[in-house]
Design a protein around this motif. Structure first.
Motif, PDB file in Angstrom:
ATOM      1  N   PRO A   1       1.018  -1.392  -0.028  1.00 52.34           N
ATOM      2  CA  PRO A   1       0.054   0.122   0.048  1.00 52.34           C
ATOM      3  C   PRO A   1       0.737   1.206  -0.021  1.00 52.34           C
ATOM      4  CG  PRO A   1      -0.895  -1.575   1.606  1.00 52.34           C
ATOM      5  CD  PRO A   1       0.452  -2.143   1.075  1.00 52.34           C
ATOM      6  N   ALA A   2       1.789   1.182   0.768  1.00 47.38           N
ATOM      7  CA  ALA A   2       2.688   2.275   0.705  1.00 47.38           C
ATOM      8  C   ALA A   2       3.283   2.818  -0.603  1.00 47.38           C
ATOM      9  CB  ALA A   2       3.986   2.171   1.701  1.00 47.38           C
ATOM     10  N   GLN A   3       3.627   1.886  -1.442  1.00 45.32           N
ATOM     11  CA  GLN A   3       4.088   2.091  -2.920  1.00 45.32           C
ATOM     12  C   GLN A   3       2.721   2.787  -3.599  1.00 45.32           C
ATOM     13  OE1 GLN A   3       7.296   1.111  -5.484  1.00 45.32           O
ATOM     14  NE2 GLN A   3       5.945   2.904  -5.487  1.00 45.32           N
ATOM     15  N   ALA A   4       1.610   2.161  -3.352  1.00 45.40           N
ATOM     16  CA  ALA A   4       0.531   2.658  -4.209  1.00 45.40           C
ATOM     17  C   ALA A   4       0.174   4.067  -3.752  1.00 45.40           C
ATOM     18  CB  ALA A   4      -0.745   1.697  -4.060  1.00 45.40           C
ATOM     19  N   ARG A   5       0.416   4.438  -2.531  1.00 50.74           N
ATOM     20  CA  ARG A   5       0.023   5.729  -2.036  1.00 50.74           C
ATOM     21  C   ARG A   5       0.717   6.852  -2.742  1.00 50.74           C
ATOM     22  NH1 ARG A   5      -0.539   3.307   3.175  1.00 50.74           N
ATOM     23  NH2 ARG A   5       1.496   3.564   3.664  1.00 50.74           N
ATOM     24  N   ILE A   6       2.127   6.468  -3.267  1.00 43.13           N
ATOM     25  CA  ILE A   6       2.883   7.571  -3.640  1.00 43.13           C
ATOM     26  C   ILE A   6       2.424   7.823  -5.186  1.00 43.13           C
ATOM     27  CG2 ILE A   6       5.188   7.721  -5.001  1.00 43.13           C
ATOM     28  CD1 ILE A   6       6.210   5.859  -2.790  1.00 43.13           C
ATOM     29  N   PHE A   7       1.637   6.900  -5.796  1.00 48.72           N
ATOM     30  CA  PHE A   7       1.044   7.056  -7.086  1.00 48.72           C
ATOM     31  C   PHE A   7      -0.255   7.595  -6.997  1.00 48.72           C
ATOM     32  CE2 PHE A   7       4.562   4.609  -8.345  1.00 48.72           C
ATOM     33  CZ  PHE A   7       5.214   5.123  -9.438  1.00 48.72           C
ATOM     34  N   GLU A   8      -0.777   7.918  -5.603  1.00 51.50           N
ATOM     35  CA  GLU A   8      -2.064   7.996  -5.466  1.00 51.50           C
ATOM     36  C   GLU A   8      -2.873   7.380  -6.181  1.00 51.50           C
ATOM     37  OE1 GLU A   8      -2.323  12.182  -6.079  1.00 51.50           O
ATOM     38  OE2 GLU A   8      -0.876  12.762  -4.579  1.00 51.50           O
ATOM     39  N   ARG A   9      -2.801   6.025  -5.889  1.00 51.42           N
ATOM     40  CA  ARG A   9      -3.585   5.095  -6.800  1.00 51.42           C
ATOM     41  C   ARG A   9      -3.816   3.941  -5.867  1.00 51.42           C
ATOM     42  NH1 ARG A   9      -1.175   4.602 -13.022  1.00 51.42           N
ATOM     43  NH2 ARG A   9      -2.981   2.960 -12.829  1.00 51.42           N
ATOM     44  N   THR A  10      -4.701   2.868  -6.310  1.00 53.82           N
ATOM     45  CA  THR A  10      -4.892   1.640  -5.452  1.00 53.82           C
ATOM     46  C   THR A  10      -4.176   0.599  -5.692  1.00 53.82           C
ATOM     47  OG1 THR A  10      -6.550   0.757  -6.846  1.00 53.82           O
ATOM     48  CG2 THR A  10      -7.346   2.208  -5.107  1.00 53.82           C
ATOM     49  N   VAL A  11      -3.730  -0.256  -4.992  1.00 51.66           N
ATOM     50  CA  VAL A  11      -2.827  -1.462  -5.079  1.00 51.66           C
ATOM     51  C   VAL A  11      -3.602  -2.313  -6.522  1.00 51.66           C
ATOM     52  CG1 VAL A  11      -2.116  -3.872  -4.339  1.00 51.66           C
ATOM     53  CG2 VAL A  11      -1.950  -1.761  -2.876  1.00 51.66           C
ATOM     54  N   ALA A  12      -4.742  -2.450  -6.479  1.00 54.28           N
ATOM     55  CA  ALA A  12      -5.636  -3.264  -7.349  1.00 54.28           C
ATOM     56  C   ALA A  12      -5.476  -2.620  -8.784  1.00 54.28           C
ATOM     57  CB  ALA A  12      -6.855  -3.429  -7.141  1.00 54.28           C
ATOM     58  N   ASP A  13      -5.321  -1.256  -8.795  1.00 58.62           N
ATOM     59  CA  ASP A  13      -5.156  -0.581 -10.091  1.00 58.62           C
ATOM     60  C   ASP A  13      -3.882  -0.680 -10.563  1.00 58.62           C
ATOM     61  OD1 ASP A  13      -5.953   1.416 -11.835  1.00 58.62           O
ATOM     62  OD2 ASP A  13      -5.410   3.048 -10.512  1.00 58.62           O
ATOM     63  N   MET A  14      -2.971  -0.483  -9.819  1.00 63.04           N
ATOM     64  CA  MET A  14      -1.555  -0.642 -10.287  1.00 63.04           C
ATOM     65  C   MET A  14      -0.947  -1.973 -10.462  1.00 63.04           C
ATOM     66  SD  MET A  14       0.304   2.237  -8.203  1.00 63.04           S
ATOM     67  CE  MET A  14       1.956   2.044  -8.683  1.00 63.04           C
ATOM     68  N   LYS A  15      -1.752  -3.050 -10.148  1.00 61.08           N
ATOM     69  CA  LYS A  15      -1.109  -4.290 -10.231  1.00 61.08           C
ATOM     70  C   LYS A  15      -1.220  -4.706 -11.534  1.00 61.08           C
ATOM     71  CE  LYS A  15      -1.154  -8.589  -7.891  1.00 61.08           C
ATOM     72  NZ  LYS A  15      -1.838  -9.597  -7.062  1.00 61.08           N
ATOM     73  N   GLY A  16      -0.167  -5.412 -12.213  1.00 62.54           N
ATOM     74  CA  GLY A  16      -0.266  -5.860 -13.474  1.00 62.54           C
ATOM     75  C   GLY A  16       0.086  -4.713 -14.409  1.00 62.54           C
ATOM     76  N   GLU A  17       0.382  -3.610 -14.279  1.00 64.58           N
ATOM     77  CA  GLU A  17       0.608  -2.426 -15.085  1.00 64.58           C
ATOM     78  C   GLU A  17       2.016  -2.303 -15.295  1.00 64.58           C
ATOM     79  OE1 GLU A  17      -0.389  -0.123 -17.060  1.00 64.58           O
ATOM     80  OE2 GLU A  17      -1.651   1.023 -15.575  1.00 64.58           O
ATOM     81  N   TRP A  18       2.444  -2.237 -16.757  1.00 67.41           N
ATOM     82  CA  TRP A  18       3.478  -1.958 -17.039  1.00 67.41           C
ATOM     83  C   TRP A  18       4.260  -0.971 -16.687  1.00 67.41           C
ATOM     84  CZ3 TRP A  18       6.090  -5.925 -19.870  1.00 67.41           C
ATOM     85  CH2 TRP A  18       5.104  -6.686 -20.356  1.00 67.41           C
ATOM     86  N   LEU A  19       5.392  -0.877 -16.093  1.00 74.81           N
ATOM     87  CA  LEU A  19       6.422   0.093 -15.601  1.00 74.81           C
ATOM     88  C   LEU A  19       6.518   1.327 -16.394  1.00 74.81           C
ATOM     89  CD1 LEU A  19       7.250  -0.341 -12.778  1.00 74.81           C
ATOM     90  CD2 LEU A  19       9.681  -0.649 -13.421  1.00 74.81           C
ATOM     91  N   SER A  20       6.641   1.063 -17.593  1.00 79.50           N
ATOM     92  CA  SER A  20       6.681   2.197 -18.495  1.00 79.50           C
ATOM     93  C   SER A  20       5.556   2.912 -18.727  1.00 79.50           C
ATOM     94  CB  SER A  20       6.707   1.583 -20.154  1.00 79.50           C
ATOM     95  OG  SER A  20       5.850   0.389 -20.493  1.00 79.50           O
ATOM     96  N   ASN A  21       4.076   2.525 -18.327  1.00 85.36           N
ATOM     97  CA  ASN A  21       3.021   3.229 -18.029  1.00 85.36           C
ATOM     98  C   ASN A  21       2.877   3.970 -17.082  1.00 85.36           C
ATOM     99  OD1 ASN A  21       2.283   2.138 -20.485  1.00 85.36           O
ATOM    100  ND2 ASN A  21       0.994   0.633 -19.686  1.00 85.36           N
ATOM    101  N   LEU A  22       3.688   3.667 -15.893  1.00 81.04           N
ATOM    102  CA  LEU A  22       3.608   4.385 -14.555  1.00 81.04           C
ATOM    103  C   LEU A  22       4.731   5.606 -14.641  1.00 81.04           C
ATOM    104  CD1 LEU A  22       3.076   1.248 -12.424  1.00 81.04           C
ATOM    105  CD2 LEU A  22       1.526   2.958 -13.011  1.00 81.04           C
ATOM    106  N   LEU A  23       6.024   5.453 -15.470  1.00 80.02           N
ATOM    107  CA  LEU A  23       6.817   6.456 -15.202  1.00 80.02           C
ATOM    108  C   LEU A  23       7.157   7.125 -16.546  1.00 80.02           C
ATOM    109  CD1 LEU A  23       9.286   4.010 -13.299  1.00 80.02           C
ATOM    110  CD2 LEU A  23       8.225   5.576 -12.270  1.00 80.02           C
ATOM    111  N   PRO A  24       7.655   8.377 -16.356  1.00 81.69           N
ATOM    112  CA  PRO A  24       7.923   9.167 -17.416  1.00 81.69           C
ATOM    113  C   PRO A  24       9.064   8.404 -18.108  1.00 81.69           C
ATOM    114  CG  PRO A  24       8.171  10.542 -15.498  1.00 81.69           C
ATOM    115  CD  PRO A  24       7.598   9.116 -15.137  1.00 81.69           C
ATOM    116  N   ALA A  25       9.313   8.529 -19.519  1.00 80.93           N
ATOM    117  CA  ALA A  25      10.131   7.653 -20.376  1.00 80.93           C
ATOM    118  C   ALA A  25      11.657   7.878 -19.752  1.00 80.93           C
ATOM    119  CB  ALA A  25      10.071   8.095 -21.939  1.00 80.93           C
TER     120      ALA A  25
END
Ligand SMILES: Nc1nc2c(ncn2[C@@H]2O[C@H](COP(=O)(O)OP(=O)(O)OP(=O)(O)O)[C@@H](O)[C@H]2O)c(=O)[nH]1
Length: 335
Positions: free
Chosen positions: A54-78
């Motif tokens: 949860p601490a990791q999800a909080r940084i992105f202001e998103r939920t764990v479920a929302d972020m799980k399975g996401e490609w890292l390239s979609n979460l971070l600037p290039a």
């Protein structure tokens, strides 16, 4: 989980069952205040988030479920992703834990670019096929630490700049004080104190190396009249102009000083009386030519029996007085 780490963990907690340890790990995962995550390299160089706390999800202001399975390239600037990916690949290739500190930019829920400095520990793990493709990571936000350090560095730079400026000021003041201690404030030639010091040094040098040293003493003719007829300021300007004329004749190595009032002394190192006579005559002519005033001059060369510079100066002064008596605007050599 890699069996190696599980075995080590069980050894640390001999009275706790494997089940309880999983519970413990679960609690750490849920409540640990810093980011924990697992990513897998699914395509060469492309990582997908397979777990995050949860601490990791909080940084992105998103939920764990929302972020799980996401490609890292979609979460971070290039640009950030390129840097992070390099660390990930290096860790997998090395097959051992690595630590790094990196500035990481990311987008929050509102799509705003955020930035921070993170200290990360990566542990490489094997997947089902026994291949090192999974990374377990713990990231600590150390932005405050860095900002404090940057602030300190900026403060130090500012301090250094101020010290340098202050030093420069002090040096300039010292230079002005040193000049004031040695210079006549009106004509900017050496004052009498400096003349004594330089005269003594030249006297000793001439004695040691048995070289010639000539002394010229000069005085403005009827200078009093300038003050009386045109005022003191005019008299001052006559003296300033006089120095300009004298300097045009003298060499750089010659010493020109104000002896007092309208009386000046020129010391000519390495110059015989005969040569000094030529210089003195040029001085007289230059002043006459300038047309503001005239000067009388007395000249002598340092003699073997002179006990000090003062003796030669007195002799030059005597010649100057004699020149005055002879009608001024002339030059006499001391007898
Ligand atoms: N304007 C000005 N006058 C000065 C300065 N120092 C001294 N004096 C004046 O210079 C004059 C010097 O006069 P003296 O050398 O005694 O006599 P003189 O009028 O030059 O006459 P002779 O030397 O006999 O040719 C005095 O009136 C001093 O007050 C100065 O810095 N500025």
């Amino acid at each position: 989980m890699n069996g190696q780490y599980a075995t080590q963990l069980l050894q640390q907690f001999p009275d706790v069952t494997a089940d309880r340890l999983m519970d413990l790990f679960g609690a750490v995962w849920a409540y640990f205040p810093e980011s924990m995550f697992m990513v897998r390299e699914e395509v060469e160089g492309e990582f997908r988030v397979i777990a995050l706390n949860p601490a990791q999800a909080r940084i992105f202001e998103r939920t764990v479920a929302d972020m799980k399975g996401e490609w890292l390239s979609n979460l971070l600037p290039a640009d950030t992703y390129a840097v992070i990916r390099k660390h990930y690949q290096q860790c997998l290739a090395a097959r051992e834990p690595v630590r790094y500190e990196e500035q990481v930019d990311y987008e929050d829920a509102a799509g705003e670019r955020q930035s921070g400095v993170w200290s990360t520990l990566l542990v490489p793990l094997r997947d089902q096929e026994g291949r090192f493709s999974i990374l377990f990571g713990i990231s600590q936000n150390i932005t405050n630490l860095y900002e404090a350090q940057w602030a300190l560095e900026r403060q130090n730079q500012e301090l250094e700049r101020r010290v340098a400026a202050r030093t420069e000021e002090l040096e300039a003041t010292n230079r002005r004080l040193a000049e004031a201690a040695t210079q006549d404030p009106l004509t900017l030639v050496y004052n009498r104190r400096k003349l004594n010091e330089l005269g003594q040094a030249e006297f000793e040098r001439a004695r040691r190396h048995q070289t010639a040293l000539s002394v010229i003493m000069l005085d403005v003719d009827e200078f009093k009249a300038f003050n009386e007829n045109h005022g003191h300021h005019f008299g001052d300007q006559v003296l300033v102009g006089l120095i300009k004329d004298l300097r045009s004749v003298l060499r750089k190595s010659d010493i020109l000083a104000r002896f007092g009032g309208d009386e000046f002394v020129a010391l000519l190192p390495h110059t015989t009386e005969t040569n000094a006579y030529t210089v003195a005559e040029k001085m007289r002519a230059a002043v006459e030519q300038a047309g503001q005033c005239s000067i009388s001059l007395g000249l002598t060369e340092l003699r073997v029996n002179d006990a000090s510079m003062a003796v030669a100066l007195e002799r030059a002064d005597g010649a100057l007085r004699a020149a005055k008596q002879q009608g001024r605007n002339c030059l006499l050599i001391a007898t």
